[in-house]
Each structure stands twice: as C-alpha cells, then as structure tokens.
Design a protein around this motif. Structure first.
Motif, PDB file in Angstrom:
ATOM      1  N   VAL A 197      39.571  34.928  44.741  1.00 36.83           N
ATOM      2  CA  VAL A 197      38.856  36.303  44.160  1.00 36.83           C
ATOM      3  C   VAL A 197      37.853  35.947  43.268  1.00 36.83           C
ATOM      4  CG1 VAL A 197      39.106  38.612  42.976  1.00 36.83           C
ATOM      5  CG2 VAL A 197      40.874  37.567  44.718  1.00 36.83           C
ATOM      6  N   GLY A 198      38.441  34.966  42.172  1.00 38.92           N
ATOM      7  CA  GLY A 198      37.244  34.624  40.988  1.00 38.92           C
ATOM      8  C   GLY A 198      36.151  34.278  41.751  1.00 38.92           C
ATOM      9  N   VAL A 199      36.024  33.289  42.734  1.00 37.43           N
ATOM     10  CA  VAL A 199      35.163  32.799  43.495  1.00 37.43           C
ATOM     11  C   VAL A 199      33.908  33.981  43.818  1.00 37.43           C
ATOM     12  CG1 VAL A 199      33.991  31.301  45.202  1.00 37.43           C
ATOM     13  CG2 VAL A 199      35.870  30.716  43.852  1.00 37.43           C
ATOM     14  N   GLU A 200      34.446  34.779  44.587  1.00 42.44           N
ATOM     15  CA  GLU A 200      33.911  35.875  45.182  1.00 42.44           C
ATOM     16  C   GLU A 200      33.127  36.841  44.116  1.00 42.44           C
ATOM     17  OE1 GLU A 200      33.017  36.728  47.963  1.00 42.44           O
ATOM     18  OE2 GLU A 200      34.197  35.414  49.180  1.00 42.44           O
ATOM     19  N   LEU A 205      39.524  45.963  34.185  1.00 43.01           N
ATOM     20  CA  LEU A 205      40.722  46.034  34.515  1.00 43.01           C
ATOM     21  C   LEU A 205      41.463  44.954  35.379  1.00 43.01           C
ATOM     22  CD1 LEU A 205      40.871  49.922  35.471  1.00 43.01           C
ATOM     23  CD2 LEU A 205      41.763  48.978  33.134  1.00 43.01           C
ATOM     24  N   LYS A 206      42.619  44.954  35.278  1.00 43.51           N
ATOM     25  CA  LYS A 206      43.394  43.869  36.318  1.00 43.51           C
ATOM     26  C   LYS A 206      42.856  44.177  37.852  1.00 43.51           C
ATOM     27  CE  LYS A 206      46.947  42.361  33.465  1.00 43.51           C
ATOM     28  NZ  LYS A 206      48.411  42.186  32.970  1.00 43.51           N
ATOM     29  N   PRO A 207      42.857  43.348  38.592  1.00 43.36           N
ATOM     30  CA  PRO A 207      42.490  43.548  40.002  1.00 43.36           C
ATOM     31  C   PRO A 207      43.516  44.430  40.651  1.00 43.36           C
ATOM     32  CG  PRO A 207      42.272  41.160  39.588  1.00 43.36           C
ATOM     33  CD  PRO A 207      42.735  41.840  38.491  1.00 43.36           C
ATOM     34  N   SER A 208      44.682  44.598  40.206  1.00 46.62           N
ATOM     35  CA  SER A 208      45.793  45.562  40.955  1.00 46.62           C
ATOM     36  C   SER A 208      45.493  46.876  40.248  1.00 46.62           C
ATOM     37  CB  SER A 208      47.133  45.073  40.352  1.00 46.62           C
ATOM     38  OG  SER A 208      47.167  45.209  38.925  1.00 46.62           O
ATOM     39  N   LYS A 209      44.891  47.205  39.400  1.00 46.46           N
ATOM     40  CA  LYS A 209      44.565  48.381  38.832  1.00 46.46           C
ATOM     41  C   LYS A 209      43.060  48.737  39.200  1.00 46.46           C
ATOM     42  CE  LYS A 209      47.719  48.456  35.047  1.00 46.46           C
ATOM     43  NZ  LYS A 209      47.996  48.365  33.592  1.00 46.46           N
ATOM     44  N   ALA A 210      42.227  47.929  39.749  1.00 47.60           N
ATOM     45  CA  ALA A 210      40.744  48.082  39.976  1.00 47.60           C
ATOM     46  C   ALA A 210      40.595  48.486  41.388  1.00 47.60           C
ATOM     47  CB  ALA A 210      39.871  47.006  39.482  1.00 47.60           C
ATOM     48  N   VAL A 211      41.086  49.700  41.775  1.00 54.06           N
ATOM     49  CA  VAL A 211      40.992  50.116  43.207  1.00 54.06           C
ATOM     50  C   VAL A 211      39.758  50.649  43.407  1.00 54.06           C
ATOM     51  CG1 VAL A 211      41.828  51.769  44.849  1.00 54.06           C
ATOM     52  CG2 VAL A 211      43.589  50.603  43.590  1.00 54.06           C
ATOM     53  N   MET A 249      36.893  49.108  42.947  1.00 53.77           N
ATOM     54  CA  MET A 249      36.162  48.508  41.793  1.00 53.77           C
ATOM     55  C   MET A 249      36.033  47.099  42.071  1.00 53.77           C
ATOM     56  SD  MET A 249      35.078  51.356  40.225  1.00 53.77           S
ATOM     57  CE  MET A 249      34.525  51.023  38.731  1.00 53.77           C
ATOM     58  N   ILE A 250      35.094  46.466  41.344  1.00 51.08           N
ATOM     59  CA  ILE A 250      34.869  45.071  41.140  1.00 51.08           C
ATOM     60  C   ILE A 250      35.482  44.548  39.793  1.00 51.08           C
ATOM     61  CG2 ILE A 250      33.191  43.126  41.438  1.00 51.08           C
ATOM     62  CD1 ILE A 250      31.340  44.913  42.934  1.00 51.08           C
ATOM     63  N   SER A 251      36.527  43.997  39.733  1.00 41.78           N
ATOM     64  CA  SER A 251      37.020  43.613  38.551  1.00 41.78           C
ATOM     65  C   SER A 251      36.594  42.167  38.040  1.00 41.78           C
ATOM     66  CB  SER A 251      38.664  43.547  38.800  1.00 41.78           C
ATOM     67  OG  SER A 251      39.297  42.784  37.772  1.00 41.78           O
ATOM     68  N   LEU A 252      36.059  42.217  36.908  1.00 37.11           N
ATOM     69  CA  LEU A 252      35.634  40.880  36.342  1.00 37.11           C
ATOM     70  C   LEU A 252      36.803  40.301  35.434  1.00 37.11           C
ATOM     71  CD1 LEU A 252      32.277  42.470  34.759  1.00 37.11           C
ATOM     72  CD2 LEU A 252      32.449  41.145  36.672  1.00 37.11           C
ATOM     73  N   TRP A 253      37.878  40.609  35.805  1.00 39.63           N
ATOM     74  CA  TRP A 253      39.277  40.257  35.150  1.00 39.63           C
ATOM     75  C   TRP A 253      39.288  38.580  35.478  1.00 39.63           C
ATOM     76  CZ3 TRP A 253      42.751  41.744  31.693  1.00 39.63           C
ATOM     77  CH2 TRP A 253      44.040  41.145  31.506  1.00 39.63           C
ATOM     78  N   GLU A 254      39.174  38.141  36.480  1.00 44.20           N
ATOM     79  CA  GLU A 254      39.145  36.831  36.992  1.00 44.20           C
ATOM     80  C   GLU A 254      38.185  36.015  36.163  1.00 44.20           C
ATOM     81  OE1 GLU A 254      41.392  35.682  38.643  1.00 44.20           O
ATOM     82  OE2 GLU A 254      42.395  37.428  39.670  1.00 44.20           O
ATOM     83  N   LEU A 255      37.071  36.535  35.772  1.00 41.48           N
ATOM     84  CA  LEU A 255      36.155  35.703  34.938  1.00 41.48           C
ATOM     85  C   LEU A 255      36.216  35.658  33.582  1.00 41.48           C
ATOM     86  CD1 LEU A 255      32.761  36.682  36.787  1.00 41.48           C
ATOM     87  CD2 LEU A 255      34.526  35.059  37.431  1.00 41.48           C
ATOM     88  N   CYS A 256      36.743  36.877  32.870  1.00 42.12           N
ATOM     89  CA  CYS A 256      37.068  36.971  31.627  1.00 42.12           C
ATOM     90  C   CYS A 256      38.344  37.760  31.004  1.00 42.12           C
ATOM     91  CB  CYS A 256      35.861  37.341  30.721  1.00 42.12           C
ATOM     92  SG  CYS A 256      35.039  38.899  31.707  1.00 42.12           S
ATOM     93  N   SER A 257      39.296  37.241  31.251  1.00 42.72           N
ATOM     94  CA  SER A 257      40.665  37.903  31.203  1.00 42.72           C
ATOM     95  C   SER A 257      41.158  38.192  29.909  1.00 42.72           C
ATOM     96  CB  SER A 257      41.881  37.567  32.082  1.00 42.72           C
ATOM     97  OG  SER A 257      42.039  36.316  31.666  1.00 42.72           O
TER      98      SER A 257
END
Length: 496
Positions: free
Chosen positions: A3-6, A97-103, A105-113
C-alpha cells in the motif's frame, strides 16, 4: 506492491502535475484562473477523475500515470487546467486517517504515521523531487480558527496573498520548488500529551537563562566564496559554564512543573552538555525526563535546548518528552555587525535542512535562529516555512543587544497564519529596560512583549525563570482590531 508503494506512486504523479504548472511561468496563478474555458474544463475533468476513482489505488494510478504523461507532451493550454484540477482533486482525496478508516480516500498514513509513544521522521512525501524539482510536504490538520462574532463558522487567519502558488488552497499537502539547496526534516509528534490535558490551548515557555554577558569572541579571517571575511568565533566564558548548566536545568524543571508543552531558550548558551550529537548527552537528557516521570510530572512534548556554538556551527538540540533527540536545527545565516564590520564565523552549508515539527490538531512548528529571522530577504526561509509549508508557530531564539528589529519583523508576519515567538537572553540586552522577547497574537494583529517585573532583568536570588504563553487551540479572529478607525476627519464643503 504494498500500500505504501502505491501511495508514494500517487504522490509522485502529483509532483509531475505540479511541475507542469510551473511551465506556465513563475507568476502563473495570476493568469491561470483566467484561462479560456477554465470553469468548463475544470468541471469536466473533475467528473472524469470522479468516474475513474473506484477506491482501487492501483487501477487509478495506472490511469493517472497515462494522463500526466500525456499532459507533459501536450501543447494545448488546457493541460494547465487539467494539472491544476488533478492537484486539487488529490488534495481533497488525501487523508491522514489510518487506511482502515479512510474508506473512499487515499490514506497518507503509510508515508507519515503518528506514533502515540514516540515520534515519526519523514522527508518529502514524493521520492522523485530531484527529477520534478517539486518537494511535497505533509500538512496535518492543526488548531481551528473561528470568527469571534460567529463561533460556529470556521475562518482563515491568513491573507490569501501571503501564500505561494496553490498552497493557500490546499488542505492535506503543501509544496515548494526544490532547487537542491534546502530540504525539510518533518518530525511528527502525537497530540495525545497535549490534548489529554483538556486545556484547549498549547502552553509555550521561553527561558532567558542568564542576566549577564556569557561569552567572549575570537576574531578570525574566514574564506567565503573566495573572499577573506572578518569573522568571530563564540566562546562561552569559563566562569558561566557551571552556572548555565545548572540554570538551564532549573528553568526546564520549572517548565515541567507548570505543565508546559513546548519550551525554548536563547542561542549560543548551550555547553557541550547540550550537544545533541553526543550520544552520552542523549542518555543524560533521557534520565532527566525519567526523573520527572517518577515525580508524577510530564516533561514538555518538545524542548529546544540552547544552541551550542562549536566548530563554526551553531545548532539547537530538539528533544522529545522521552528525552530522545529528534534533531539538531543549525543556524545558516550568520549575524553581521555592520558597525564593527565583522560577522559570525559560521561555516557554509551546501544543503540546508530545516526541521518542522508537526503536532496534529495543534501546530506546525519551526525555528529560525536570530539573524536568520531578520535576514529573511536573503534566505527566503519564511516564504518556504510560513507561506508554502504552513508553519503556524515559528520560534526565534536569539542572543542580541537589540530588540526593535525583531519587533518590527514580527509585525510583518501578521498577515500570515503564523504566531511568532521571539526570545532573547537578558544578559545580551544593553540595559534592563529592553524586553527579552515578544510574541504575535494571530487573529488580533497585535503582539505582547516579555518584560521582567520585580526582577528588573536581574537574576539576584532567582533560581529559575520562564515566560509562559497559552495559545488557544480554538483561535478567535477579531475583525474590529483590523478595521477600527480612530482618526479625526476634517471636512471643508464647497459654497453652494
């Protein structure tokens, strides 16, 4: 692919779209929104992006990659409208938001949690900034702003013209043109320790530390850009080293007992004990924080210790509440004494790094040290930090005999969304009538100064001293202070 790569791939495609906008010219946004058929083209392209988005980022990136590559090779002026629409559309889709809550949307959590127990460190969100010359930075939501006449209505503090390029319109990211001379180190700190207090404000303290001159100088000739420059190195006086070592800790402990969230101190007063590049100091500061925890006291979320002047470097050590060193903010623009024709003997840096501390729902915080703040027209740092990257709290530690230049400069930031807090050492001022700092009150177009009361700028009998400022997290805006008129009007009428 993960997911982070995408997500990184999507941000990289965004940077290409932003680079296309720069082809329109340096001052392009004056004309961009008046391009022929702008409204129709924007609306049509928004519909297309909505249709292509089905929540599958892999599929969407494939579409987006083909689109931005076509825009790169297109000669039609509509490509700028499309690049703008992509940039704005993605901003609306990004979330922290965390990916599980970012329905949807595009979550940036993987890049800067955000980590509740420690901190996260990131650079640019895009990995292709060297190719596109665009640096994309995180932009977490921060404290809210409202109209004092209507507390339910959100409002902006900043003048829209204070931003560069699209940054004033963006909610979830910001960017600047990367030229290879500067980078940003983003440190993301959890808001838990601040918001759990339930005080609806962030408490910032400044400790002036000492009431007498603390250092001597050593004059040297420094070669800069092929020229011989008269310069001076800074050397702490032997008789003050033990004093400042003890006083700095006493000031910090006082800040802890007062529930301070952020504390900073003047430049150049740091001894080797506060040099964050020394691993032994990291252990020592950590033990200091643990000592407070055992007493049931929470250390400040962020401490900016006095900068250490050594080896022609002047750097502030920044520590987390657990005592770990988050980074060292170096000073890049030396002070210049035009009366004595000499300057601070700082070395040159090919690439300059500025630290931004992000506390989600609180502030974006950065530092400009003394002359860097005054010489902004030379460095351009405030354009990057405040106007492009949305820094909302700028700390300015100094050691200087003057005050007026700083007070004047603070007023220049009142049209931005940035609170400036300047702190000076009492021992640097020429007399006790000088203030030892000031801070601007965003939304009110005013500032307040740090002035000693009973102490009259002297530390006789004083064990510790801090100035405390409580900045509201729900920031009111007072229109009347901007438009109030007290000027007497004189009229003379024509004879009829």
């Amino acid at each position: 692919m993960g997911v982070g790569v995408e997500v990184r791939g999507c941000v990289n495609l965004l940077s290409i779209a932003l680079s296309i906008l720069y082809e329109f010219g340096d001052d392009h946004f004056t004309d961009l929104f008046s391009l022929e058929n702008f409204e129709e083209e924007e609306a049509r392209y928004e519909v297309l992006l909505d249709d292509k988005w089905n929540g599958n980022l892999t599929e969407f990136n494939t579409f987006l990659e083909g689109t931005v590559n076509n825009l790169k090779h297109s000669n039609e002026q509509s490509r700028f409208i499309k690049a703008y629409t992509i940039s704005k559309w993605l901003d609306d889709k990004f979330t922290y938001l965390k990916p599980s809550k970012a329905v949807g949307m595009i979550s940036l959590w993987e890049l800067c949690s955000v980590n509740d127990t420690t901190y996260t460190e990131v650079g640019a969100l895009n990995s292709n900034f060297r190719e596109t010359k665009i640096w994309i930075n995180p932009k977490f939501p921060i404290r809210t702003v409202y109209d004092v006449m209507d507390p339910e209505r959100p409002k902006r503090l900043a003048n829209r013209d204070s931003f560069y390029e699209l940054n004033g319109m963006l909610t979830n990211y910001s960017y600047f043109r990367w030229d290879g001379t500067r980078t940003i180190k983003n440190i993301i700190v959890s808001d838990e320790a601040i918001l759990d207090k339930g005080n609806d404000n962030v408490v910032v303290a400044f400790a002036p530390v000492i009431d007498r001159k603390a250092f001597d100088t050593n004059k040297v000739i420094q070669n800069k850009r092929g020229y011989n420059i008269s310069a001076e190195e800074i050397i702490l006086k032997d008789e003050v080293i033990s004093f400042v070592n003890e006083r700095i800790i006493d000031d910090w402990r006082l800040a802890c007992s007062e529930g301070v969230d952020i504390i900073f101190m003047p430049e150049t007063l740091g001894t080797s004990r506060f040099d964050g590049s020394n691993p032994q100091n990291v252990e020592w500061i950590s033990k200091l924080c643990q000592e407070q925890i055992r007493k049931g006291v929470v250390a400040p979320s962020i401490t900016l210790w006095p900068s250490v002047w050594a080896n022609r470097e002047n750097g502030i050590t920044i520590t987390h509440s657990d005592g770990s060193v988050m980074g060292i903010q170096y000073k890049y623009i030396p002070y210049s004494n035009t009366k004595e024709h000499i300057q601070e003997a700082l070395r040159d840096y090919e690439e300059k790094e500025n630290i931004i501390i992000h506390i989600p729902n609180v502030h974006r915080i950065s530092t400009l040290i003394c002359s860097e703040f005054l010489a902004d027209s030379e460095s351009g740092w405030s354009e990057i930090l405040c106007r492009c990257l949305g820094v909302s709290l700028l700390l300015v530690p100094s050691y200087t005999p003057g005050e007026q230049d700083f007070l004047n400069k603070i007023m220049e930031y009142l049209n931005t969304d940035t609170t400036i807090m300047w702190g000076n050492c009492c021992g640097a001022a020429k007399n006790f009538n000088k203030c030892c700092g000031a801070y601007s009150k965003s939304g009110r177009n005013t500032m307040e100064i740090f002035a000693g009361g009973d102490c009259h700028g002297k530390c006789d009998g004083v064990k510790a001293c801090i100035f405390v400022v409580k900045i509201p997290l729900k920031q009111p805006v007072y229109k009347q202070t901007v438009y109030e008129s007290k000027c007497e009007q004189k009229l003379e009428y024509k004879d009829l």
